[in-house]
Write a protein that holds these residues in place. Structure first.
Motif, mmCIF file in Angstrom:
data_model
loop_
_atom_site.group_PDB
_atom_site.id
_atom_site.type_symbol
_atom_site.label_atom_id
_atom_site.label_comp_id
_atom_site.label_asym_id
_atom_site.label_seq_id
_atom_site.Cartn_x
_atom_site.Cartn_y
_atom_site.Cartn_z
ATOM 1 N N ALA A 58 -34.179 51.902 24.429
ATOM 2 C CA ALA A 58 -35.226 52.387 23.526
ATOM 3 C C ALA A 58 -34.765 52.343 22.076
ATOM 4 O O ALA A 58 -35.510 51.917 21.175
ATOM 5 N N ILE A 59 -33.514 52.750 21.835
ATOM 6 C CA ILE A 59 -32.975 52.728 20.473
ATOM 7 C C ILE A 59 -32.809 51.289 19.988
ATOM 8 O O ILE A 59 -33.174 50.957 18.850
ATOM 9 N N ALA A 60 -32.277 50.430 20.846
ATOM 10 C CA ALA A 60 -32.059 49.034 20.464
ATOM 11 C C ALA A 60 -33.376 48.332 20.144
ATOM 12 O O ALA A 60 -33.468 47.552 19.180
ATOM 13 N N THR A 61 -34.408 48.598 20.930
ATOM 14 C CA THR A 61 -35.712 47.974 20.707
ATOM 15 C C THR A 61 -36.330 48.435 19.399
ATOM 16 O O THR A 61 -36.873 47.629 18.624
ATOM 17 N N GLU A 62 -36.244 49.740 19.130
ATOM 18 C CA GLU A 62 -36.804 50.268 17.882
ATOM 19 C C GLU A 62 -36.103 49.669 16.672
ATOM 20 O O GLU A 62 -36.746 49.264 15.706
ATOM 21 N N PHE A 63 -34.776 49.599 16.723
ATOM 22 C CA PHE A 63 -34.045 49.078 15.572
ATOM 23 C C PHE A 63 -34.271 47.578 15.404
ATOM 24 O O PHE A 63 -34.348 47.080 14.267
ATOM 25 N N ALA A 64 -34.367 46.843 16.496
ATOM 26 C CA ALA A 64 -34.601 45.397 16.398
ATOM 27 C C ALA A 64 -35.905 45.103 15.665
ATOM 28 O O ALA A 64 -35.989 44.185 14.844
ATOM 29 N N ALA A 65 -36.933 45.896 15.947
ATOM 30 C CA ALA A 65 -38.216 45.708 15.271
ATOM 31 C C ALA A 65 -38.081 46.002 13.779
ATOM 32 O O ALA A 65 -38.646 45.292 12.933
ATOM 33 N N HIS A 66 -37.319 47.036 13.432
ATOM 34 C CA HIS A 66 -37.105 47.393 12.034
ATOM 35 C C HIS A 66 -36.334 46.286 11.312
ATOM 36 O O HIS A 66 -36.688 45.902 10.194
ATOM 37 N N ALA A 67 -35.291 45.780 11.951
ATOM 38 C CA ALA A 67 -34.479 44.726 11.336
ATOM 39 C C ALA A 67 -35.289 43.451 11.138
ATOM 40 O O ALA A 67 -35.161 42.767 10.116
ATOM 41 N N THR A 68 -36.144 43.122 12.104
ATOM 42 C CA THR A 68 -36.998 41.942 11.977
ATOM 43 C C THR A 68 -37.935 42.076 10.786
ATOM 44 O O THR A 68 -38.139 41.132 10.011
ATOM 45 N N ALA A 69 -38.500 43.276 10.605
ATOM 46 C CA ALA A 69 -39.397 43.516 9.477
ATOM 47 C C ALA A 69 -38.659 43.415 8.143
ATOM 48 O O ALA A 69 -39.267 43.082 7.114
ATOM 49 N N LEU A 70 -37.362 43.668 8.152
ATOM 50 C CA LEU A 70 -36.553 43.538 6.940
ATOM 51 C C LEU A 70 -36.131 42.099 6.675
ATOM 52 O O LEU A 70 -35.507 41.823 5.649
ATOM 53 N N GLY A 71 -36.432 41.197 7.589
ATOM 54 C CA GLY A 71 -36.138 39.790 7.370
ATOM 55 C C GLY A 71 -34.982 39.249 8.174
ATOM 56 O O GLY A 71 -34.608 38.083 8.007
ATOM 57 N N TYR A 72 -34.387 40.061 9.062
ATOM 58 C CA TYR A 72 -33.284 39.564 9.878
ATOM 59 C C TYR A 72 -33.815 38.679 10.999
ATOM 60 O O TYR A 72 -34.682 39.096 11.760
ATOM 61 N N PRO A 73 -33.312 37.450 11.130
ATOM 62 C CA PRO A 73 -33.782 36.571 12.195
ATOM 63 C C PRO A 73 -33.256 36.994 13.562
ATOM 64 O O PRO A 73 -32.249 37.715 13.660
ATOM 65 N N VAL A 74 -33.938 36.539 14.605
ATOM 66 C CA VAL A 74 -33.484 36.800 15.968
ATOM 67 C C VAL A 74 -32.091 36.212 16.157
ATOM 68 O O VAL A 74 -31.815 35.090 15.747
ATOM 69 N N GLY A 75 -31.201 36.976 16.753
ATOM 70 C CA GLY A 75 -29.833 36.516 16.976
ATOM 71 C C GLY A 75 -28.844 37.023 15.950
ATOM 72 O O GLY A 75 -27.626 36.917 16.156
ATOM 73 N N SER A 76 -29.334 37.590 14.843
ATOM 74 C CA SER A 76 -28.423 38.090 13.816
ATOM 75 C C SER A 76 -28.130 39.574 13.976
ATOM 76 O O SER A 76 -27.323 40.128 13.234
ATOM 77 N N VAL A 77 -28.790 40.228 14.941
ATOM 78 C CA VAL A 77 -28.580 41.652 15.198
ATOM 79 C C VAL A 77 -28.204 41.846 16.663
ATOM 80 O O VAL A 77 -28.884 41.343 17.554
ATOM 81 N N LEU A 78 -27.103 42.551 16.924
ATOM 82 C CA LEU A 78 -26.638 42.834 18.280
ATOM 83 C C LEU A 78 -26.471 44.336 18.444
ATOM 84 O O LEU A 78 -25.883 44.999 17.587
ATOM 85 N N SER A 79 -26.973 44.884 19.538
ATOM 86 C CA SER A 79 -26.811 46.304 19.850
ATOM 87 C C SER A 79 -25.773 46.467 20.961
ATOM 88 O O SER A 79 -25.790 45.728 21.950
#
Length: 449
Positions: free
Chosen positions: A167-188
């Motif tokens: 749940a935490i990883a999913t919430e943060f991934a959405a936030h990071a994507t909105a900030l412009g981070y591409p898929v694959g650049s964020v790991l939980s």
């Protein structure tokens, strides 16, 4: 400091990383765990930590003491300064900046993350993504830190619950994507800095997690190279004049290559004067070079004797930045004193400091809702805003998104010399770019002479 590097082997590269997160999320303990488990601590330092831990009534060493070295930090139980630590494994060397979590010290987070190639952002598994988590993520995105690790710490205190982690990883991934981070650049990664789960050694308590441990990821994540592929930029730090037996009337321009590559014979231009010449020598204490890349400190000797002084910029004649006395920028405001339109400040760009006016405050970025608020009355401590800056002299600036080294500047209080803001030329964040419709991307709105 000792190292686990094998004698006679070569550590292939260097990773610069920073930590960030809210107060009590366990950043210092996590850094201490990395140092402890990689055997990157001197024996006498470790003995001192063991003694201090016993004095506190603890049965296991308090690893945060390896980082929180200031007495005031230990007394308060929080990190208040940026602590730099160096360690290595057989696969890679690391420079780690442990930054404060308290909102009062967000300015130090900006300092620690300004050169980071990766940031480890911690959250407490019991609390999840907090306001300060989102603020730090916005700062990291603004500074252009290309990769993030979300360390969901204290996973042991929620019974190693996979559902909590997801749940935490999913919430943060959405936030990071909105900030412009591409898929694959964020790991939980689920971790327990206190126990050691998934920090250096894989935990049997999280059998449901199949990804790398934190150290495995740090050792293998691709390192963004220094900006050799971008246009050459060389801020002049010192002019060397001397006469020797080898050189009569020697004139060289010393500094560090901020970006790109320079070669003997390249045609260059000195800014802001705009005079063209060619590079005749590239000198170092170890002898001349045929070329020099970003990060190398050298002395350039030019074919013609032209008027260049400290603070000038040497760049390729065919790809020089615009010398502008007015430009759009994004500020991360770091002062208790609010910014209001019309404020008189100093702008430090490279080695040059000039008087300036913040003539317009067009937007404030709400890092919680990821929207831009137009026409705010002021910019307060830790807020991010979109401004127009007018300088007393033209500055050779690049858009930060294109060239981080020559697109960054500091805003300084002319009264006492304190740092007011970290500035980036251009829009910086997607929400601020969307807000800016008056000028094209890059925003150099008034070229100087």
């Amino acid at each position: 400091m000792t190292s686990t590097e094998i004698p006679g082997t070569h550590t292939p590269d260097l990773l610069r990383l920073a930590t960030a997160g809210s107060v009590d999320d366990g950043k210092s303990t996590l850094v201490g765990r990395l140092l402890y488990d990689t055997k990157s601590v001197l024996a006498d330092t470790l003995d001192a930590v063991h003694r201090a831990s016993v004095d506190k009534g603890l049965t296991t060493p308090d690893l945060s003491l390896l980082v929180d070295g200031l007495r005031s930090e230990r007394e308060q139980g929080i990190t208040i300064d940026v602590a730099y630590r160096y360690f290595a494994t057989p696969r890679r060397s690391f420079v780690l900046a442990d930054t404060p979590g308290h909102v009062q010290y967000t300015r130090n987070t900006v300092t620690g993350a300004s050169t980071a190639q990766l940031a480890v952002l911690l959250v407490d598994a019991r609390k999840g993504v907090l306001e300060q988590t989102r603020r730090h993520a916005a700062v990291l995105a603004l500074l252009g830190v290309p990769r993030l690790v979300l360390a969901v710490n204290k996973i042991d205190l929620v019974g190693y619950d996979e559902g909590v982690f997801e749940a935490i990883a999913t919430e943060f991934a959405a936030h990071a994507t909105a900030l412009g981070y591409p898929v694959g650049s964020v790991l939980s990664i689920p971790v327990s800095a206190l126990v050691g789960d998934n920090v250096v050694d894989r935990s049997t308590n999280t059998a449901w997690y199949t990804g790398p441990t934190l150290l495995e990821h740090l050792e293998t994540v691709p390192v963004e190279p220094d900006p050799h592929h971008v246009p050459f930029r060389f801020p002049v730090q010192h002019v060397i004049r001397t006469n020797t037996a080898e050189f009569t009337d020697y004139r060289g321009y010393a500094g560090q290559v901020a970006a790109g590559t320079v070669r003997v014979g390249d045609e260059v231009v000195a800014l802001p004067a705009g005079v063209r010449t060619t590079v005749s020598r590239i000198d170092t204490p170890g002898g001349p070079l045929a070329e020099a890349e970003a990060g190398r400190s050298v002395t350039l000797v030019l074919a013609d004797e032209i008027d260049i002084s400290r603070g000038d910029l040497i760049a390729p004649a065919h790809d020089a930045p615009v010398a502008a006395d007015e430009f759009g920028a994004t500020l991360a405001w770091l002062s208790d004193k609010p910014l209001r339109p019309g404020s008189r400040v100093l702008v430090k760009h490279g080695a040059r400091t000039v008087p300036a006016i913040v003539s317009e405050l067009s937007a404030r970025f709400d890092e919680q809702r990821l929207v831009s608020v137009p026409d705010p009355l002021s910019l307060e401590l830790n807020e991010i805003g979109r401004v127009t800056v007018r300088t007393a002299e033209p500055l050779p600036v690049d858009d930060y998104a294109v060239n981080r080294r020559s697109g960054a500047f500091l805003v300084i209080d002319p009264a006492d010399g304190s740092t007011l803001a970290a500035g980036l030329v251009g829009a910086g964040l997607p929400a601020l770019r969307d807000q800016d419709s008056s000028t094209p991307e890059g925003d150099l709105v008034s070229p100087g002479p």
